[in-house]
Write an enzyme that holds these catalytic residues in place. Sequence first.
Site, PDB file in Angstrom:
ATOM      1  CD1 TRP A 141     -41.798 -27.559 -51.122  1.00 19.87           C
ATOM      2  CD2 TRP A 141     -42.573 -29.332 -52.246  1.00 19.87           C
ATOM      3  NE1 TRP A 141     -43.162 -27.439 -51.198  1.00 19.87           N
ATOM      4  CE2 TRP A 141     -43.675 -28.506 -51.884  1.00 19.87           C
ATOM      5  CE3 TRP A 141     -42.824 -30.496 -52.965  1.00 19.87           C
ATOM      6  CZ2 TRP A 141     -44.988 -28.829 -52.215  1.00 19.87           C
ATOM      7  CZ3 TRP A 141     -44.123 -30.815 -53.286  1.00 19.87           C
ATOM      8  CH2 TRP A 141     -45.186 -29.991 -52.922  1.00 19.87           C
ATOM      9  CD  GLU A 157     -41.782 -22.163 -54.286  1.00 17.37           C
ATOM     10  OE1 GLU A 157     -42.702 -21.508 -54.821  1.00 17.37           O
ATOM     11  OE2 GLU A 157     -41.843 -22.588 -53.125  1.00 17.37           O
ATOM     12  CB  THR A 167     -49.797 -26.914 -60.199  1.00 20.03           C
ATOM     13  OG1 THR A 167     -49.440 -26.549 -61.527  1.00 20.03           O
ATOM     14  CG2 THR A 167     -50.076 -28.403 -60.141  1.00 20.03           C
ATOM     15  CE1 TYR A 181     -44.263 -17.481 -53.499  1.00 25.13           C
ATOM     16  CE2 TYR A 181     -43.893 -18.611 -55.586  1.00 25.13           C
ATOM     17  CZ  TYR A 181     -44.168 -18.652 -54.237  1.00 25.13           C
ATOM     18  OH  TYR A 181     -44.318 -19.854 -53.602  1.00 25.13           O
ATOM     19  CG  ASP A 221     -48.500 -17.476 -52.387  1.00 22.01           C
ATOM     20  OD1 ASP A 221     -48.920 -16.773 -51.436  1.00 22.01           O
ATOM     21  OD2 ASP A 221     -48.481 -18.724 -52.344  1.00 22.01           O
ATOM     22  CB  CYS A 239     -56.751 -17.035 -44.558  1.00 26.64           C
ATOM     23  SG  CYS A 239     -57.678 -15.511 -44.868  1.00 26.64           S
ATOM     24  CB  CYS A 282     -63.606 -16.650 -39.291  1.00 25.69           C
ATOM     25  SG  CYS A 282     -63.412 -16.145 -41.019  1.00 25.69           S
ATOM     26  CB  CYS A 310     -59.376 -10.665 -39.031  1.00 20.25           C
ATOM     27  SG  CYS A 310     -59.770 -10.855 -40.780  1.00 20.25           S
TER      28      CYS A 310
END
Length: 352
Positions: free
Chosen positions: A20, A33, A39, A116, A134, A188, A195, A204
Site C-alpha cells: 500500500w 489502514e 493487526t 488518525y 498511532d 523504537c 538504542c 532522547c
Amino acid sequence: MNFAEEIIDWYQLHKRDLPWRNTDDPYIIWLSEIIMQQTRVEQGTPYFNRFAEKYPTVKQFANATEEEILKLWQGLGYYSRGRNMHHTAKIVMEEHAGYFPSRYDDLIKLKGVGEYTAAAISSFSSNEAKAVVDGNVFRLLSRYFGIDTPINSGKGKKLFTELANELLDKSQAGEFNQAIMEFGALQCKPKNPDCLACPLQVDCEAKRTNRIQELPVKNKLQKSRERFFNYIFVLKENQILLNKRGPGDIWENLYDLPLFESKSLCSAHDLTQSEDFIKCFGTQVHIKSISKPIKHILSHQKLHTNFISIENFSEDFLTTKNWFYVSENDLDRFAQPKLIFHFLENFRTLNE
C-alpha cells in the site's frame, strides 16, 4: 539535522516494501489502514492483498454483500471494522460520486474513520499537512521527549497530537508520517529497542534518564468481562446446525453454533438438565463428546467455551430458535468467528 530530517533519512534506508506504499489512491490507502488497525503487518498483509484483488475499486466494494465482506474478513477479528467499511463504501458511492475523498475534513465524516485514519489517508494520498498519531508515534514521542502523561487519556491524546503537528514537515507530510510510524514499529520498539543504533539517542530523554521501559505511560484499562459459552454441536445426515448472531453483542451477523450462555462454569450434565436446553432438545439427549475447555480472549472479554456434541435429541427448537441446518460442503459460504471456524475445521480434518 532536526527531528523530522533524522526520521525521514532513517526511513529512506530502513522502510519496508509494503504494497500500500506504492500508491496515492485514497481508496487503497483506506483499505490498508482499516485492515491494519489492531493487526500486525504480517497478519494483515494477506487480507489486504485479498481485498485489493477482489475489490480493486470502491464501487466493487460497495456492490458486494455484507456476508461476502465478512467472509473475506474471517479470522481478522474486530468484525465491526468490516461492517463499517461496507457502509462507508456505499456512502462514498452515494455522496462522493464514487470518488474516495482525500481531504481530511471529508474523511473524518466517514463511519469508522477517526482522526488518525483521516490524517493518514489525507497525508499519504495528497500530502495534506495532518500529523498521524498511532501507538508507534505515542511511544516514540513519549520516550524522546520524556513525557509521562498517559497516552490513553484525553489530555495525553491532545498533547501528543499537538506535538506531532509541531514536528511535522509540512512540505513532505506523507513521507514524514510514514517515517515516524515506521521508526516506532522497527526502531523504537515496545520491548528491547536497539538504542545504540538509534539516530535519536543523543537527544532522547528516556535514554538519558534510563526510562526506556517505563515510557509510554498508559492508564489501566477496565477489567475484562468473563463469559461462559456452552456450544452445542449437532451433526445430522452430514448437515451441521448453525445460528446467525444478531445485533447488540459480539460477532454481529456472523454464524456460530447453538449457544447456551451460563453465569459460571457449567457441566454438560447440568446444562442438559436446564430448562432452556430441554425446551430446545428435549430430555432424551445423548452426549456424544465434550471438548476440552477453550479460553478465547477478545479486547474486553474473556470467553470460557465448551463444545458439546449431542445426538438422540428432539427438534423442538424448530419453532423457538432461528437455527438452521447447513451441509458440511456449504460451510465455507458462512462467515464464522475464529473460535467457531477453528472448531469446525478441526472437526472436518478429523473426519476426512
